[in-house]
Write a protein that holds these residues in place. Structure first.
Motif, PDB file in Angstrom:
ATOM      1  N   GLY A  22     -32.578 102.568 -43.494  1.00  0.00           N
ATOM      2  CA  GLY A  22     -32.411 101.125 -43.656  1.00  0.00           C
ATOM      3  C   GLY A  22     -33.423 100.526 -44.626  1.00  0.00           C
ATOM      4  N   ILE A  23     -34.700 100.884 -44.477  1.00  0.00           N
ATOM      5  CA  ILE A  23     -35.739 100.372 -45.380  1.00  0.00           C
ATOM      6  C   ILE A  23     -35.499 100.856 -46.794  1.00  0.00           C
ATOM      7  CG2 ILE A  23     -38.191 100.721 -45.983  1.00  0.00           C
ATOM      8  CD1 ILE A  23     -37.765  98.425 -44.039  1.00  0.00           C
ATOM      9  N   ASN A  24     -35.117 102.114 -46.945  1.00  0.00           N
ATOM     10  CA  ASN A  24     -34.864 102.628 -48.292  1.00  0.00           C
ATOM     11  C   ASN A  24     -33.658 101.962 -48.936  1.00  0.00           C
ATOM     12  OD1 ASN A  24     -37.093 104.348 -48.537  1.00  0.00           O
ATOM     13  ND2 ASN A  24     -36.055 105.982 -47.442  1.00  0.00           N
ATOM     14  N   LEU A  25     -32.675 101.602 -48.135  1.00  0.00           N
ATOM     15  CA  LEU A  25     -31.556 100.829 -48.672  1.00  0.00           C
ATOM     16  C   LEU A  25     -32.051  99.468 -49.172  1.00  0.00           C
ATOM     17  CD1 LEU A  25     -28.735 101.636 -46.107  1.00  0.00           C
ATOM     18  CD2 LEU A  25     -28.600 102.005 -48.583  1.00  0.00           C
ATOM     19  N   LEU A  26     -32.879  98.800 -48.364  1.00  0.00           N
ATOM     20  CA  LEU A  26     -33.424  97.502 -48.776  1.00  0.00           C
ATOM     21  C   LEU A  26     -34.277  97.634 -50.032  1.00  0.00           C
ATOM     22  CD1 LEU A  26     -34.445  95.946 -45.344  1.00  0.00           C
ATOM     23  CD2 LEU A  26     -32.557  95.221 -46.822  1.00  0.00           C
ATOM     24  N   LYS A  27     -35.110  98.663 -50.078  1.00  0.00           N
ATOM     25  CA  LYS A  27     -35.962  98.887 -51.256  1.00  0.00           C
ATOM     26  C   LYS A  27     -35.136  99.099 -52.509  1.00  0.00           C
ATOM     27  CE  LYS A  27     -40.061 100.812 -49.090  1.00  0.00           C
ATOM     28  NZ  LYS A  27     -40.973 101.948 -48.975  1.00  0.00           N
ATOM     29  N   PRO A  57     -34.623  90.937 -46.135  1.00  0.00           N
ATOM     30  CA  PRO A  57     -34.957  91.794 -47.280  1.00  0.00           C
ATOM     31  C   PRO A  57     -36.325  92.476 -47.159  1.00  0.00           C
ATOM     32  CG  PRO A  57     -33.998  89.756 -48.046  1.00  0.00           C
ATOM     33  CD  PRO A  57     -34.197  89.609 -46.561  1.00  0.00           C
ATOM     34  N   THR A  58     -37.194  91.957 -46.300  1.00  0.00           N
ATOM     35  CA  THR A  58     -38.532  92.532 -46.163  1.00  0.00           C
ATOM     36  C   THR A  58     -38.820  93.141 -44.793  1.00  0.00           C
ATOM     37  OG1 THR A  58     -39.395  90.367 -45.536  1.00  0.00           O
ATOM     38  CG2 THR A  58     -39.528  90.963 -47.860  1.00  0.00           C
ATOM     39  N   LEU A  59     -37.816  93.227 -43.901  1.00  0.00           N
ATOM     40  CA  LEU A  59     -38.096  93.647 -42.532  1.00  0.00           C
ATOM     41  C   LEU A  59     -36.852  94.165 -41.831  1.00  0.00           C
ATOM     42  CD1 LEU A  59     -40.331  93.343 -40.195  1.00  0.00           C
ATOM     43  CD2 LEU A  59     -39.072  91.285 -39.608  1.00  0.00           C
ATOM     44  N   ILE A  60     -37.053  95.164 -40.973  1.00  0.00           N
ATOM     45  CA  ILE A  60     -35.997  95.624 -40.066  1.00  0.00           C
ATOM     46  C   ILE A  60     -36.564  95.641 -38.654  1.00  0.00           C
ATOM     47  CG2 ILE A  60     -34.586  97.570 -39.304  1.00  0.00           C
ATOM     48  CD1 ILE A  60     -34.232  98.410 -42.131  1.00  0.00           C
ATOM     49  N   LEU A  61     -35.841  95.015 -37.739  1.00  0.00           N
ATOM     50  CA  LEU A  61     -36.127  95.102 -36.303  1.00  0.00           C
ATOM     51  C   LEU A  61     -34.975  95.876 -35.684  1.00  0.00           C
ATOM     52  CD1 LEU A  61     -36.962  91.343 -35.722  1.00  0.00           C
ATOM     53  CD2 LEU A  61     -38.612  93.203 -35.750  1.00  0.00           C
ATOM     54  N   LEU A  62     -35.289  96.931 -34.965  1.00  0.00           N
ATOM     55  CA  LEU A  62     -34.257  97.806 -34.431  1.00  0.00           C
ATOM     56  C   LEU A  62     -34.580  98.150 -32.985  1.00  0.00           C
ATOM     57  CD1 LEU A  62     -31.918  99.899 -34.639  1.00  0.00           C
ATOM     58  CD2 LEU A  62     -33.547 101.438 -35.724  1.00  0.00           C
ATOM     59  N   SER A  63     -33.611  97.992 -32.116  1.00  0.00           N
ATOM     60  CA  SER A  63     -33.760  98.463 -30.742  1.00  0.00           C
ATOM     61  C   SER A  63     -32.467  99.175 -30.350  1.00  0.00           C
ATOM     62  CB  SER A  63     -34.061  97.318 -29.779  1.00  0.00           C
ATOM     63  OG  SER A  63     -32.943  96.479 -29.649  1.00  0.00           O
ATOM     64  N   ALA A  64     -32.633 100.204 -29.523  1.00  0.00           N
ATOM     65  CA  ALA A  64     -31.472 100.985 -29.114  1.00  0.00           C
ATOM     66  C   ALA A  64     -31.614 101.395 -27.662  1.00  0.00           C
ATOM     67  CB  ALA A  64     -31.327 102.221 -29.996  1.00  0.00           C
ATOM     68  N   GLU A  65     -30.478 101.470 -27.001  1.00  0.00           N
ATOM     69  CA  GLU A  65     -30.424 101.958 -25.627  1.00  0.00           C
ATOM     70  C   GLU A  65     -29.682 103.283 -25.647  1.00  0.00           C
ATOM     71  OE1 GLU A  65     -28.439 100.796 -21.316  1.00  0.00           O
ATOM     72  OE2 GLU A  65     -28.495  99.307 -22.906  1.00  0.00           O
ATOM     73  N   THR A  72     -35.616 102.138 -26.787  1.00  0.00           N
ATOM     74  CA  THR A  72     -36.586 102.424 -27.836  1.00  0.00           C
ATOM     75  C   THR A  72     -36.438 101.358 -28.905  1.00  0.00           C
ATOM     76  OG1 THR A  72     -36.282 104.784 -27.415  1.00  0.00           O
ATOM     77  CG2 THR A  72     -37.419 104.203 -29.419  1.00  0.00           C
ATOM     78  N   SER A  73     -37.544 100.980 -29.529  1.00  0.00           N
ATOM     79  CA  SER A  73     -37.461  99.985 -30.599  1.00  0.00           C
ATOM     80  C   SER A  73     -38.432 100.333 -31.720  1.00  0.00           C
ATOM     81  CB  SER A  73     -37.734  98.581 -30.070  1.00  0.00           C
ATOM     82  OG  SER A  73     -39.030  98.520 -29.537  1.00  0.00           O
ATOM     83  N   LYS A  74     -38.115  99.837 -32.907  1.00  0.00           N
ATOM     84  CA  LYS A  74     -38.936 100.051 -34.093  1.00  0.00           C
ATOM     85  C   LYS A  74     -38.927  98.778 -34.928  1.00  0.00           C
ATOM     86  CE  LYS A  74     -39.715 104.543 -33.881  1.00  0.00           C
ATOM     87  NZ  LYS A  74     -40.993 105.051 -33.539  1.00  0.00           N
ATOM     88  N   ILE A  75     -40.027  98.564 -35.606  1.00  0.00           N
ATOM     89  CA  ILE A  75     -40.133  97.495 -36.599  1.00  0.00           C
ATOM     90  C   ILE A  75     -40.666  98.129 -37.869  1.00  0.00           C
ATOM     91  CG2 ILE A  75     -41.260  95.329 -37.230  1.00  0.00           C
ATOM     92  CD1 ILE A  75     -41.571  94.768 -34.229  1.00  0.00           C
ATOM     93  N   LYS A  76     -39.994  97.898 -38.974  1.00  0.00           N
ATOM     94  CA  LYS A  76     -40.454  98.425 -40.261  1.00  0.00           C
ATOM     95  C   LYS A  76     -40.472  97.293 -41.272  1.00  0.00           C
ATOM     96  CE  LYS A  76     -40.839 102.980 -40.522  1.00  0.00           C
ATOM     97  NZ  LYS A  76     -42.042 103.665 -40.817  1.00  0.00           N
ATOM     98  N   ARG A  77     -41.499  97.291 -42.087  1.00  0.00           N
ATOM     99  CA  ARG A  77     -41.658  96.285 -43.128  1.00  0.00           C
ATOM    100  C   ARG A  77     -41.371  96.899 -44.476  1.00  0.00           C
ATOM    101  NH1 ARG A  77     -43.686  92.784 -46.133  1.00  0.00           N
ATOM    102  NH2 ARG A  77     -45.379  91.360 -46.174  1.00  0.00           N
ATOM    103  N   ASN A  78     -40.696  96.158 -45.318  1.00  0.00           N
ATOM    104  CA  ASN A  78     -40.389  96.582 -46.690  1.00  0.00           C
ATOM    105  C   ASN A  78     -41.329  95.839 -47.630  1.00  0.00           C
ATOM    106  OD1 ASN A  78     -39.225  97.407 -49.077  1.00  0.00           O
ATOM    107  ND2 ASN A  78     -37.551  95.945 -48.958  1.00  0.00           N
TER     108      ASN A  78
END
Length: 132
Positions: A22-27, A57-65, A72-78
């Motif tokens: 996801g981040i690489n797609l945004l980048k 465009p600068t962030l992904i917030l992701l949570s999954a069950e 589980t959840s992750k936050i990544k910054r672009n």
């Protein structure tokens, strides 16, 4: 390691891969909607039952069950953005392959590295291409 610890590691690895793509797609200049559709498909291909994604465009917030109410959840910054249609196409192709063939996670990591390490065109060719 217990079975529960193995599942947690697996689920974290799945979210790491989904966030990385996801981040690489945004980048590479992909639109937010594409990222918000692609990331859940990847997570669901590896067993997520419910996925929530919020992307800017600068962030992904992701949570999954996952099964067994494992969340589980992750936050990544672009931090960088450009336009690279080649990489967008390659990441989209990889995500489609993940959903159709359920690729091994280590193989997906290697494929991501290959796409990330692709050499960019030299500045001269970028400038020349913009004039054509």
């Amino acid at each position: 390691m217990t079975n529960e610890e193995n599942n947690i590691n697996l689920h974290n690895h799945v979210l790491d891969i989904a966030c990385k793509i996801g981040i690489n797609l945004l980048k590479s200049g992909a639109e937010v909607g594409r990222v918000e559709k692609t990331v859940p498909y990847i997570c669901e291909a590896y067993g997520a039952t419910k996925v929530d994604v919020f992307s800017l465009p600068t962030l992904i917030l992701l949570s999954a069950e996952f099964e067994g109410n494992d969340y589980t959840s992750k936050i990544k910054r672009n931090d960088t953005m450009s336009i690279d249609l080649y990489r967008i196409e390659k990441y989209n192709a990889l995500s489609r392959e993940i959903t159709s063939k359920h690729l091994d996670l280590d193989e997906v990591d290697e494929r991501i590295k290959e796409i990330e390490n692709k050499k960019d065109y030299r500045l001269f060719f970028n400038i020349l291409g913009s004039y054509c």
